[in-house]
Scaffold this motif. Structure first.
Motif, PDB file in Angstrom:
ATOM      1  N   LYS A 150       0.828  -1.205   0.000  1.00 45.18           N
ATOM      2  CA  LYS A 150       0.000   0.000   0.000  1.00 45.18           C
ATOM      3  C   LYS A 150       0.868   1.263   0.000  1.00 45.18           C
ATOM      4  CE  LYS A 150      -3.778  -0.053   2.307  1.00 45.18           C
ATOM      5  NZ  LYS A 150      -4.758  -0.143   3.396  1.00 45.18           N
ATOM      6  N   ALA A 151       1.926   1.283   0.811  1.00 42.74           N
ATOM      7  CA  ALA A 151       2.797   2.454   0.894  1.00 42.74           C
ATOM      8  C   ALA A 151       3.501   2.725  -0.436  1.00 42.74           C
ATOM      9  CB  ALA A 151       3.820   2.271   2.010  1.00 42.74           C
ATOM     10  N   ILE A 152       3.969   1.671  -1.105  1.00 43.04           N
ATOM     11  CA  ILE A 152       4.645   1.848  -2.391  1.00 43.04           C
ATOM     12  C   ILE A 152       3.637   2.276  -3.459  1.00 43.04           C
ATOM     13  CG2 ILE A 152       5.870   0.630  -4.247  1.00 43.04           C
ATOM     14  CD1 ILE A 152       7.342  -0.923  -2.016  1.00 43.04           C
ATOM     15  N   GLY A 153       2.434   1.705  -3.442  1.00 45.05           N
ATOM     16  CA  GLY A 153       1.387   2.111  -4.380  1.00 45.05           C
ATOM     17  C   GLY A 153       1.009   3.573  -4.210  1.00 45.05           C
ATOM     18  N   GLU A 154       0.860   4.017  -2.960  1.00 41.36           N
ATOM     19  CA  GLU A 154       0.542   5.426  -2.694  1.00 41.36           C
ATOM     20  C   GLU A 154       1.692   6.334  -3.110  1.00 41.36           C
ATOM     21  OE1 GLU A 154      -0.521   5.566   1.450  1.00 41.36           O
ATOM     22  OE2 GLU A 154      -2.441   4.545   1.103  1.00 41.36           O
ATOM     23  N   LEU A 155       2.918   5.895  -2.851  1.00 40.09           N
ATOM     24  CA  LEU A 155       4.079   6.685  -3.249  1.00 40.09           C
ATOM     25  C   LEU A 155       4.113   6.856  -4.767  1.00 40.09           C
ATOM     26  CD1 LEU A 155       6.739   8.107  -2.435  1.00 40.09           C
ATOM     27  CD2 LEU A 155       7.858   5.887  -2.715  1.00 40.09           C
ATOM     28  N   ALA A 156       3.793   5.796  -5.511  1.00 41.33           N
ATOM     29  CA  ALA A 156       3.805   5.860  -6.977  1.00 41.33           C
ATOM     30  C   ALA A 156       2.816   6.895  -7.500  1.00 41.33           C
ATOM     31  CB  ALA A 156       3.502   4.488  -7.577  1.00 41.33           C
ATOM     32  N   ARG A 157       1.747   7.135  -6.768  1.00 35.03           N
ATOM     33  CA  ARG A 157       0.740   8.106  -7.189  1.00 35.03           C
ATOM     34  C   ARG A 157       1.077   9.527  -6.751  1.00 35.03           C
ATOM     35  NH1 ARG A 157      -2.060   3.465  -5.999  1.00 35.03           N
ATOM     36  NH2 ARG A 157      -2.544   4.033  -3.853  1.00 35.03           N
ATOM     37  N   SER A 158       2.191   9.695  -6.080  1.00 41.75           N
ATOM     38  CA  SER A 158       2.603  11.022  -5.621  1.00 41.75           C
ATOM     39  C   SER A 158       3.845  11.452  -6.412  1.00 41.75           C
ATOM     40  CB  SER A 158       2.944  10.969  -4.126  1.00 41.75           C
ATOM     41  OG  SER A 158       4.183  10.315  -3.925  1.00 41.75           O
ATOM     42  N   ASP A 159       4.320  12.636  -6.137  1.00 38.90           N
ATOM     43  CA  ASP A 159       5.607  13.070  -6.681  1.00 38.90           C
ATOM     44  C   ASP A 159       6.569  13.265  -5.525  1.00 38.90           C
ATOM     45  OD1 ASP A 159       5.098  12.985  -9.379  1.00 38.90           O
ATOM     46  OD2 ASP A 159       4.482  15.072  -9.532  1.00 38.90           O
ATOM     47  N   ASP A 160       6.614  12.270  -4.658  1.00 38.36           N
ATOM     48  CA  ASP A 160       7.394  12.327  -3.436  1.00 38.36           C
ATOM     49  C   ASP A 160       8.514  11.290  -3.505  1.00 38.36           C
ATOM     50  OD1 ASP A 160       8.090  13.171  -0.914  1.00 38.36           O
ATOM     51  OD2 ASP A 160       6.337  12.343   0.103  1.00 38.36           O
ATOM     52  N   SER A 161       9.346  11.270  -2.492  1.00 34.90           N
ATOM     53  CA  SER A 161      10.379  10.251  -2.387  1.00 34.90           C
ATOM     54  C   SER A 161      10.469   9.780  -0.946  1.00 34.90           C
ATOM     55  CB  SER A 161      11.735  10.800  -2.841  1.00 34.90           C
ATOM     56  OG  SER A 161      12.171  11.818  -1.977  1.00 34.90           O
ATOM     57  N   LYS A 162      10.869   8.527  -0.793  1.00 31.25           N
ATOM     58  CA  LYS A 162      11.032   7.936   0.546  1.00 31.25           C
ATOM     59  C   LYS A 162      12.145   6.906   0.490  1.00 31.25           C
ATOM     60  CE  LYS A 162       6.673   8.582   2.649  1.00 31.25           C
ATOM     61  NZ  LYS A 162       6.460   9.090   3.884  1.00 31.25           N
ATOM     62  N   PRO A 163      12.962   6.860   1.537  1.00 32.43           N
ATOM     63  CA  PRO A 163      13.936   5.770   1.626  1.00 32.43           C
ATOM     64  C   PRO A 163      13.199   4.439   1.810  1.00 32.43           C
ATOM     65  CG  PRO A 163      14.474   7.547   3.169  1.00 32.43           C
ATOM     66  CD  PRO A 163      13.110   7.823   2.626  1.00 32.43           C
ATOM     67  N   LEU A 164      13.647   3.401   1.105  1.00 33.43           N
ATOM     68  CA  LEU A 164      13.023   2.093   1.259  1.00 33.43           C
ATOM     69  C   LEU A 164      13.149   1.610   2.699  1.00 33.43           C
ATOM     70  CD1 LEU A 164      11.542  -0.333   0.094  1.00 33.43           C
ATOM     71  CD2 LEU A 164      13.766  -1.246  -0.640  1.00 33.43           C
ATOM     72  N   LYS A 165      14.252   1.949   3.359  1.00 32.13           N
ATOM     73  CA  LYS A 165      14.471   1.532   4.747  1.00 32.13           C
ATOM     74  C   LYS A 165      13.387   2.104   5.662  1.00 32.13           C
ATOM     75  CE  LYS A 165      17.765  -0.469   7.320  1.00 32.13           C
ATOM     76  NZ  LYS A 165      18.210  -1.819   7.197  1.00 32.13           N
ATOM     77  N   GLU A 166      12.831   3.247   5.304  1.00 28.87           N
ATOM     78  CA  GLU A 166      11.744   3.838   6.089  1.00 28.87           C
ATOM     79  C   GLU A 166      10.446   3.051   5.887  1.00 28.87           C
ATOM     80  OE1 GLU A 166       9.334   7.977   5.743  1.00 28.87           O
ATOM     81  OE2 GLU A 166      11.513   8.186   5.931  1.00 28.87           O
ATOM     82  N   LEU A 167      10.236   2.565   4.681  1.00 30.40           N
ATOM     83  CA  LEU A 167       9.024   1.797   4.375  1.00 30.40           C
ATOM     84  C   LEU A 167       9.143   0.340   4.812  1.00 30.40           C
ATOM     85  CD1 LEU A 167       8.363   3.154   0.769  1.00 30.40           C
ATOM     86  CD2 LEU A 167       7.265   3.891   2.891  1.00 30.40           C
ATOM     87  N   ALA A 168      10.356  -0.186   4.785  1.00 28.69           N
ATOM     88  CA  ALA A 168      10.604  -1.593   5.145  1.00 28.69           C
ATOM     89  C   ALA A 168      11.770  -1.647   6.130  1.00 28.69           C
ATOM     90  CB  ALA A 168      10.913  -2.415   3.898  1.00 28.69           C
TER      91      ALA A 168
END
Length: 148
Positions: free
Chosen positions: A34-52
């Motif tokens: 869900k987090a990666i899907g929501e990120l794909a719909r944004s123009d944002d960035s996140k470290p993968l380590k923060e999500l996983a």
């Protein structure tokens, strides 16, 4: 004495076999998907380590379906695939499979189900997911494209 040497050799063989397979079950991580899907719909960035979060130093990302043989070739070692999104030793989902590793050992395997938003490759733990126009690119902390 001969039986003791035989026993030691057998134990060494069994220990070697247990190190060559991951023993990690593939899990479907709904929150990560869900987090990666929501990120794909944004123009944002996140470290993968923060999500996983977790004790991992690299991640190998594959897109299914993928045979167990292909996954072994990509990882460079034998692996047993069992759990969500697997069948008969193969990864049968159409989405991404993330293999989190530490010191060359698999510590976690995550299926993103049908979501195939991440590029295949091996990435360090500092990889950043950069979303733009519905696509995600993998970058280093400095924003430059990355991958091994």
């Amino acid at each position: 004495m001969r039986s003791i040497l035989t026993l030691i050799a057998l134990l060494a063989l069994l220990a070697g076999c247990s190190e060559t397979t991951s023993g990690v079950t593939v899990e479907f991580d709904e929150n990560l998907e869900k987090a990666i899907g929501e990120l794909a719909r944004s123009d944002d960035s996140k470290p993968l380590k923060e999500l996983a979060p977790g004790d991992w130093t690299s991640v190998r990302i594959l897109t299914g379906p993928a045979s167990g043989t292909r996954i072994e070739r990509e990882l460079g070692r034998p692996v047993e695939l069992d759990g969500d999104g697997t069948y008969d030793g193969d990864y049968v989902q159409d989405g991404n499979l993330l293999v989190f590793q530490r010191d060359g050992q698999t510590v976690r395997m995550v299926s993103l189900g049908q979501l195939a938003a991440l590029a295949e490759g091996e990435y360090r733990a500092d990889v950043v997911l950069q979303a733009r126009d519905g696509a995600i690119t993998m970058t280093g902390p400095d924003g430059r494209p990355t991958g091994r």
